[in-house]
Design a protein around this motif. Sequence first.
Motif, short mmCIF file in Angstrom:
data_model
loop_
_atom_site.label_atom_id
_atom_site.label_comp_id
_atom_site.label_asym_id
_atom_site.label_seq_id
_atom_site.Cartn_x
_atom_site.Cartn_y
_atom_site.Cartn_z
N LEU A 155 48.88 47.99 48.12
CA LEU A 155 48.88 46.65 48.72
C LEU A 155 49.39 46.70 50.16
O LEU A 155 48.86 46.01 51.04
CB LEU A 155 49.74 45.70 47.89
N LYS A 156 50.41 47.52 50.39
CA LYS A 156 50.93 47.67 51.75
C LYS A 156 49.89 48.32 52.65
O LYS A 156 49.70 47.90 53.80
CB LYS A 156 52.21 48.51 51.72
N ARG A 157 49.22 49.34 52.14
CA ARG A 157 48.18 50.02 52.92
C ARG A 157 47.05 49.07 53.27
O ARG A 157 46.48 49.12 54.38
CB ARG A 157 47.64 51.22 52.14
N LEU A 158 46.72 48.19 52.34
CA LEU A 158 45.63 47.24 52.54
C LEU A 158 46.07 46.01 53.34
O LEU A 158 45.27 45.11 53.59
CB LEU A 158 45.07 46.80 51.18
N GLU A 170 44.94 24.63 45.38
CA GLU A 170 43.97 24.14 46.36
C GLU A 170 43.93 24.97 47.64
O GLU A 170 43.03 24.80 48.45
CB GLU A 170 44.26 22.68 46.69
N LYS A 171 44.90 25.89 47.80
CA LYS A 171 44.96 26.62 49.07
C LYS A 171 44.92 28.12 48.84
O LYS A 171 45.70 28.66 48.06
CB LYS A 171 46.26 26.26 49.81
N GLY A 172 44.00 28.80 49.50
CA GLY A 172 43.95 30.25 49.46
C GLY A 172 43.60 30.82 48.10
O GLY A 172 43.13 30.12 47.19
N ILE A 173 43.83 32.11 47.94
CA ILE A 173 43.63 32.82 46.68
C ILE A 173 44.93 33.54 46.35
O ILE A 173 45.50 34.23 47.20
CB ILE A 173 42.47 33.83 46.77
N ALA A 174 45.40 33.39 45.13
CA ALA A 174 46.67 34.00 44.73
C ALA A 174 46.43 35.22 43.85
O ALA A 174 45.88 35.09 42.75
CB ALA A 174 47.54 32.99 44.00
N LEU A 175 46.80 36.39 44.35
CA LEU A 175 46.79 37.59 43.53
C LEU A 175 48.12 37.65 42.78
O LEU A 175 49.18 37.61 43.40
CB LEU A 175 46.64 38.85 44.40
N VAL A 231 40.28 43.39 47.41
CA VAL A 231 40.81 42.80 48.64
C VAL A 231 39.68 42.53 49.64
O VAL A 231 39.65 41.48 50.29
CB VAL A 231 41.88 43.73 49.26
N LYS A 232 38.76 43.47 49.76
CA LYS A 232 37.65 43.29 50.69
C LYS A 232 36.80 42.09 50.30
O LYS A 232 36.43 41.27 51.16
CB LYS A 232 36.79 44.56 50.72
N GLN A 233 36.48 41.97 49.02
CA GLN A 233 35.63 40.87 48.56
C GLN A 233 36.33 39.51 48.70
O GLN A 233 35.75 38.56 49.21
CB GLN A 233 35.24 41.10 47.10
N LEU A 234 37.57 39.43 48.23
CA LEU A 234 38.23 38.13 48.18
C LEU A 234 38.74 37.66 49.54
O LEU A 234 38.83 36.46 49.80
CB LEU A 234 39.37 38.15 47.18
N SER A 235 39.08 38.60 50.42
CA SER A 235 39.59 38.19 51.73
C SER A 235 38.51 37.48 52.55
O SER A 235 38.83 36.74 53.49
CB SER A 235 40.12 39.40 52.50
N SER A 236 37.27 37.69 52.18
CA SER A 236 36.18 36.98 52.88
C SER A 236 36.04 35.54 52.39
O SER A 236 35.32 34.74 53.00
CB SER A 236 34.86 37.72 52.66
N LYS A 237 36.73 35.20 51.30
CA LYS A 237 36.62 33.86 50.73
C LYS A 237 37.83 32.98 51.05
O LYS A 237 37.79 31.77 50.85
CB LYS A 237 36.47 33.95 49.21
N GLY A 238 38.91 33.60 51.49
CA GLY A 238 40.11 32.82 51.81
C GLY A 238 41.31 33.72 52.02
O GLY A 238 41.27 34.91 51.74
N LYS A 260 37.48 32.12 43.92
CA LYS A 260 37.24 31.39 45.17
C LYS A 260 38.50 30.65 45.55
O LYS A 260 39.53 30.78 44.87
CB LYS A 260 36.06 30.43 45.00
N LYS A 261 38.44 29.89 46.61
CA LYS A 261 39.60 29.17 47.11
C LYS A 261 40.25 28.37 46.00
O LYS A 261 39.59 27.61 45.29
CB LYS A 261 39.17 28.25 48.25
N GLY A 262 41.55 28.54 45.85
CA GLY A 262 42.30 27.81 44.84
C GLY A 262 42.52 28.55 43.54
O GLY A 262 43.27 28.10 42.69
#
Length: 249
Positions: free
Chosen positions: A76-79, A53-58, A222-229, A198-200
Amino acid sequence: MRFFYTLDARKVKQLSLIIVISFFTALFVYTSSISTQSVFSTSDGPKAIYKGEKGIALTFNIGWGDEKAEPILKELKRLKVESATFFLSGAWAERHPELVEQIAKQGYEIGSLGYAYEDYTDIEDSKVRQDILKAEAVFKKLNIKDIKLLRVPTGHFDKDVLKVADKLGYTVVHWSVDSKDWTNPGVEKILENVTKAKKGDIVLLHASDSAKQTKKALPAIVKQLSSKGNFVNVTHMISNGDAKSTIIP
């Protein structure tokens, strides 16, 4: 009169079918709406989480290989992705202790992918237990303690696998969004598969050598999903969440 009787019977059958379909549709919508954390489960408790229910898990699976994990960690560190979960096979971790240490130092959560990367539904329960415990022993030697998340090798599980994992204190983690990056379909296709998240959602990615395009896809992902949560690890995502269950036959 016989003609009209036949017509009426057909209408009754059609109406009955519509009522039955409507009932099960309403039931599905209702059961979907009463929970925020989705799971597969057995009728008596053990479950496999595939949504929170919280955030997005990669999440990244690493079962084998020597070349792709480190570049993905660097990317991942660079981003500036600070939260992710890596599911590692014990056999891989045993051969790459320096990379396991790097994953931990970057603050990423580590879960188990078993030891030998066998399909758990093809082997006896006792063998499943042995494989999980063998991986656990490896992680303890590498000073990675208290691992409670398990992603079953190959992603295949049944009620017996869930029960074995539960008795050993593990929560089985599946996924709700599959990048299919291991098929190397091209960066654009990987992005297309992932951006539905999306979220969750728990997103499946790979850092094994078979996934040759994942690193290139990461900046766009990262660019796309960070805008969703916010990016969160699996433990944070599923903590304090209510769950619904789908019965595993």
